[in-house]
Design a protein around this motif. Structure first.
Motif, short mmCIF file in Angstrom:
data_model
loop_
_atom_site.label_atom_id
_atom_site.label_comp_id
_atom_site.label_asym_id
_atom_site.label_seq_id
_atom_site.Cartn_x
_atom_site.Cartn_y
_atom_site.Cartn_z
N ALA A 183 -0.06 -1.43 -6.46
CA ALA A 183 0.23 -2.71 -5.17
C ALA A 183 -1.25 -3.14 -5.07
O ALA A 183 -1.75 -4.32 -5.05
CB ALA A 183 0.60 -1.85 -4.08
N LYS A 184 -2.39 -2.11 -5.09
CA LYS A 184 -3.55 -2.76 -4.55
C LYS A 184 -4.44 -3.52 -5.77
O LYS A 184 -5.05 -4.76 -5.43
CB LYS A 184 -4.67 -1.53 -4.46
CG LYS A 184 -4.61 -0.94 -3.06
CD LYS A 184 -5.20 0.48 -2.90
CE LYS A 184 -5.04 1.17 -1.25
NZ LYS A 184 -5.73 2.22 -1.05
N LYS A 185 -4.04 -3.17 -7.15
CA LYS A 185 -4.49 -3.86 -8.29
C LYS A 185 -3.68 -5.34 -8.31
O LYS A 185 -4.25 -6.44 -8.39
CB LYS A 185 -4.28 -3.31 -9.48
CG LYS A 185 -5.25 -2.11 -9.51
CD LYS A 185 -4.98 -1.18 -10.69
CE LYS A 185 -6.09 -0.13 -10.80
NZ LYS A 185 -6.17 0.90 -9.93
N LEU A 186 -2.34 -5.33 -8.03
CA LEU A 186 -1.62 -6.52 -8.03
C LEU A 186 -2.14 -7.57 -7.04
O LEU A 186 -2.33 -8.60 -7.19
CB LEU A 186 -0.16 -6.07 -7.76
CG LEU A 186 0.76 -7.30 -7.75
CD1 LEU A 186 0.65 -8.33 -9.00
CD2 LEU A 186 2.26 -6.87 -7.38
N LYS A 187 -2.49 -6.79 -5.72
CA LYS A 187 -3.01 -7.77 -4.51
C LYS A 187 -4.13 -8.60 -5.15
O LYS A 187 -4.35 -9.52 -5.09
CB LYS A 187 -3.44 -6.78 -3.38
CG LYS A 187 -3.97 -7.82 -2.26
CD LYS A 187 -4.49 -6.85 -1.17
CE LYS A 187 -5.23 -7.92 -0.08
NZ LYS A 187 -5.55 -7.39 1.03
N LYS A 188 -5.16 -7.68 -5.77
CA LYS A 188 -6.52 -8.28 -6.11
C LYS A 188 -6.15 -9.31 -7.16
O LYS A 188 -6.87 -10.43 -7.20
CB LYS A 188 -7.17 -7.15 -6.90
CG LYS A 188 -8.70 -7.49 -6.93
CD LYS A 188 -9.43 -5.75 -7.25
CE LYS A 188 -10.74 -6.56 -7.91
NZ LYS A 188 -11.44 -5.32 -8.64
N GLU A 189 -5.38 -9.00 -8.19
CA GLU A 189 -4.98 -10.10 -9.13
C GLU A 189 -4.45 -11.28 -8.79
O GLU A 189 -4.73 -12.46 -8.99
CB GLU A 189 -3.86 -9.20 -10.21
CG GLU A 189 -3.58 -10.31 -11.39
CD GLU A 189 -4.88 -10.68 -12.24
OE1 GLU A 189 -5.75 -9.71 -12.70
OE2 GLU A 189 -4.98 -11.66 -12.84
N LEU A 190 -3.43 -11.13 -7.59
CA LEU A 190 -3.03 -12.42 -7.01
C LEU A 190 -3.77 -13.16 -6.29
O LEU A 190 -3.83 -14.39 -6.22
CB LEU A 190 -1.46 -11.85 -6.17
CG LEU A 190 -0.40 -11.50 -6.95
CD1 LEU A 190 0.64 -10.81 -5.94
CD2 LEU A 190 0.16 -12.60 -7.58
N VAL A 191 -4.60 -12.34 -5.46
CA VAL A 191 -5.53 -13.13 -4.58
C VAL A 191 -6.68 -14.05 -5.52
O VAL A 191 -7.10 -15.21 -5.19
CB VAL A 191 -6.48 -12.12 -3.88
CG1 VAL A 191 -7.85 -12.81 -3.15
CG2 VAL A 191 -5.59 -11.82 -2.53
N SER A 192 -7.22 -13.24 -6.69
CA SER A 192 -8.00 -14.08 -7.41
C SER A 192 -7.20 -15.39 -8.09
O SER A 192 -8.00 -16.12 -8.59
CB SER A 192 -8.44 -13.04 -8.61
OG SER A 192 -7.59 -13.09 -9.67
N ARG A 193 -5.91 -15.33 -8.15
CA ARG A 193 -5.37 -16.58 -8.74
C ARG A 193 -5.01 -17.46 -7.40
O ARG A 193 -4.37 -18.66 -7.81
CB ARG A 193 -3.82 -16.22 -9.15
CG ARG A 193 -4.14 -15.20 -10.63
CD ARG A 193 -3.12 -14.67 -10.99
NE ARG A 193 -3.07 -14.02 -12.37
CZ ARG A 193 -2.61 -14.26 -13.56
NH1 ARG A 193 -1.80 -15.21 -13.85
NH2 ARG A 193 -2.89 -13.55 -14.51
N GLY A 194 -5.42 -17.29 -6.16
CA GLY A 194 -5.05 -18.11 -5.27
C GLY A 194 -4.19 -17.78 -4.20
O GLY A 194 -3.90 -18.82 -3.24
N TYR A 195 -3.26 -16.76 -4.53
CA TYR A 195 -2.36 -16.41 -3.47
C TYR A 195 -2.74 -15.84 -2.45
O TYR A 195 -3.82 -15.02 -2.36
CB TYR A 195 -1.34 -15.58 -4.33
CG TYR A 195 -0.49 -16.30 -5.41
CD1 TYR A 195 0.46 -17.19 -4.98
CD2 TYR A 195 -0.85 -15.98 -6.54
CE1 TYR A 195 1.23 -17.84 -6.17
CE2 TYR A 195 -0.19 -16.81 -7.77
CZ TYR A 195 0.75 -17.40 -7.49
OH TYR A 195 1.54 -17.95 -8.36
N LYS A 196 -2.14 -15.92 -1.18
CA LYS A 196 -2.12 -14.85 -0.08
C LYS A 196 -1.22 -13.82 -0.34
O LYS A 196 0.01 -13.92 -0.88
CB LYS A 196 -1.77 -15.53 1.24
CG LYS A 196 -2.93 -16.82 1.57
CD LYS A 196 -2.77 -17.09 3.14
CE LYS A 196 -3.74 -18.27 3.38
NZ LYS A 196 -3.19 -19.58 3.23
#
Ligand SMILES: [Zn+2]
Length: 236
Positions: free
Chosen positions: A82-95
């Motif tokens: 979950a933490k890695k997915l958060k990082k990846e999504l945030v780097s793509r511009g998602y909240k």
């Protein structure tokens, strides 16, 4: 001279504003993704209704499976990814809204869904599988059917989300794609008001998949693939 300097400053400013607006995908993506890391350090066997108005009740949070080789419990794996997915999504511009960021919590499946509903556009529930047969391996996604008593209207979008996230995750990680399962008995799904998918990232009861799931680089591949699926879902 003053006028000249302010002219240059003005030009520089407009160039930097222009660059910021064009070189970052972040500007376009204002979607909010809820990530629910399945389970928690201790299960909670007291019960809650499986959906709005339901007579049937199920345990608030089950204890989950654990690694046959590594002995790592599912709740630790789901939070790590979950933490890695958060990082990846945030780097793509998602909240991103994290349903939990610690293992020592007590949040029922219904409460998890309500928390996601409140703020997010879609919800990704992370889990791993376990079965009484160590040769079974691969990943799957669970979503509500069109006959679901509570969230039938979310079925189409949830299925699309499930297909994209699962197939991109399998492509990125090399995991075997076991396909979509339609499930109408999941509390955390039935209380949802937003498209939702439950991703079973692999079997912790398969020795080699269990070990792979604990590798940080494999976890990053899973996360990257899932984020790719989210991009596809929103058409980015
Ligand atoms: Zn689970």
């Amino acid at each position: 001279m003053k006028k000249f300097i302010s002219l240059i400053l003005c030009a520089a400013l407009s160039i930097s504003v222009f660059t910021a607006a064009t070189d970052s995908k972040a500007v376009e993506k204002q979607k909010i993704i809820a990530i629910d890391a399945g389970h928690q350090a201790r299960g909670n066997s007291s019960t809650e209704p499986v959906g709005p108005g339901a007579q049937t009740k199920k345990a608030k949070v089950s204890s989950g499976t654990s690694g046959v080789s590594t002995k790592v419990p599912e709740y630790k794996l789901t939070l790590a990814v979950a933490k890695k997915l958060k990082k990846e999504l945030v780097s793509r511009g998602y909240k991103v809204v994290m349903i939990r960021t610690k293992n020592d919590v007590n949040i029922s499946n219904k409460e998890r869904a309500l928390k996601a509903n409140k703020k997010a556009d879609i919800c990704i529930r992370l889990h791993a599988d376990g079965v009484n047969n160590s040769s079974v391996y691969g990943a799957s996604a669970l979503c509500p059917s069109s006959k679901n008593k509570y969230v039938a209207k979310l079925s189409g979008k949830s299925k699309k989300l499930s297909e994209y996230v699962l197939s991109e995750m399998c492509k990125a990680s090399g995991a075997k794609n076991r396909g979509i399962s339609l499930r109408d008995d999941l509390t955390g799904t039935n209380w949802s008001t937003i498209p939702v998918t439950l991703i079973e990232m692999g079997f912790m009861t398969n020795p080699s998949e269990d070990k792979k799931l604990q590798s940080k680089s494999y976890q990053r591949k899973l996360a990257k693939g899932m984020a790719e699926g989210v991009d596809r879902y929103f058409g980015y």
